[in-house]
Design a protein around this motif. Structure first.
Motif, mmCIF file in Angstrom:
data_model
loop_
_atom_site.group_PDB
_atom_site.id
_atom_site.type_symbol
_atom_site.label_atom_id
_atom_site.label_comp_id
_atom_site.label_asym_id
_atom_site.label_seq_id
_atom_site.Cartn_x
_atom_site.Cartn_y
_atom_site.Cartn_z
ATOM 1 N N ALA A 1 0.831 -1.200 0.000
ATOM 2 C CA ALA A 1 0.000 0.000 0.000
ATOM 3 C C ALA A 1 0.871 1.258 0.000
ATOM 4 N N PHE B 1 -4.931 3.584 -6.452
ATOM 5 C CA PHE B 1 -5.320 2.262 -5.979
ATOM 6 C C PHE B 1 -6.184 1.556 -7.013
ATOM 7 N N ASP C 1 -7.744 -3.116 -3.727
ATOM 8 C CA ASP C 1 -7.403 -2.274 -2.571
ATOM 9 C C ASP C 1 -8.663 -1.777 -1.867
ATOM 10 N N MET C 2 -9.683 -1.438 -2.656
ATOM 11 C CA MET C 2 -10.955 -0.997 -2.076
ATOM 12 C C MET C 2 -11.583 -2.127 -1.260
ATOM 13 N N ILE D 1 -10.006 -4.611 0.274
ATOM 14 C CA ILE D 1 -9.223 -4.808 1.494
ATOM 15 C C ILE D 1 -9.549 -3.724 2.524
ATOM 16 N N THR D 2 -9.640 -2.480 2.067
ATOM 17 C CA THR D 2 -9.967 -1.373 2.969
ATOM 18 C C THR D 2 -11.380 -1.533 3.535
ATOM 19 N N ALA E 1 -11.424 -4.170 6.198
ATOM 20 C CA ALA E 1 -10.846 -3.684 7.454
ATOM 21 C C ALA E 1 -11.868 -2.853 8.232
ATOM 22 N N ILE E 2 -12.619 -2.009 7.530
ATOM 23 C CA ILE E 2 -13.647 -1.185 8.181
ATOM 24 C C ILE E 2 -14.740 -2.066 8.780
#
Length: 193
Positions: A92, A169, A173-174, A176-177, A180-181
């Protein structure tokens, strides 16, 4: 239910194999079901979501490789959003560019752990969605590292979504983010319970 005069008001305790005073076989026959979906439903949800998001990630990367060239961004939202092709050898924010092989090996281990250990133990909708997004994101970027130039485990990840004052990105990546949220939300909700 009222007790006879002089008798204590008590409810009979459920016997083994009973739920709410009704035997488990009777509940099945009567059509009564638990409010918690079966683990198989979570596995289906995770598999479908992960495959759809993984396919979306790979499709968008294929399209941008056909339509964009490095150093020639296309403005989508003036002053805010561009399609801008970049090849990222690192993690990242382009960190760890000298550790491409290690990042690929780590991603492979994470994906195997998610599929073999974490996913079979999921018992809630929120965690099922989070794990599926995480699997799709890790698999999407791992595919680039395994199959793109300059070679296996050294491949560069295709990034193309550029937001002003932020990193470039991709869909993986979206995912994975987002995962995480969702896992943070799940953790907060679990602590409150």
């Amino acid at each position: 239910m009222q007790a006879a005069p002089g008798e204590a008001i008590t409810a009979a305790a459920p016997q083994p194999g009973e739920v709410d005073g009704e035997s488990a076989p009777l509940r099945v026959l009567s059509g009564a079901t638990s409010t918690t979906p079966a683990p198989g439903k979570f596995r289906i949800l995770m598999a479908v979501m992960a495959l759809v998001l993984y396919a979306l990630d790979q499709f968008t990367k294929h399209v941008v490789l056909q339509k964009l060239t490095v150093g020639d961004p296309i403005e989508v939202v003036p002053g805010l959003l561009w399609w801008s092709l970049h090849f990222n050898p690192g993690a990242a924010f382009s960190m760890g560019t000298q550790f491409t092989v290690a990042i690929a090996v780590l991603a492979l281990c994470v994906l195997v752990a998610l599929m073999g250990i974490v996913a079979p133990r999921v018992r809630g909708w929120l965690t099922a969605v989070a794990v599926s997004w995480l699997m799709a994101g890790v698999a999407g970027n791992l595919t680039d590292r395994l199959f793109r130039a300059p070679g296996p485990f050294r491949g560069y990840v295709v990034d193309f979504i550029a937001v002003r004052s932020f990193a470039v990105f991709n869909v993986a990546d979206m995912c994975i983010t987002g995962a995480a949220i969702l896992l943070i939300i799940w953790s907060v909700r679990s602590e409150r319970r």
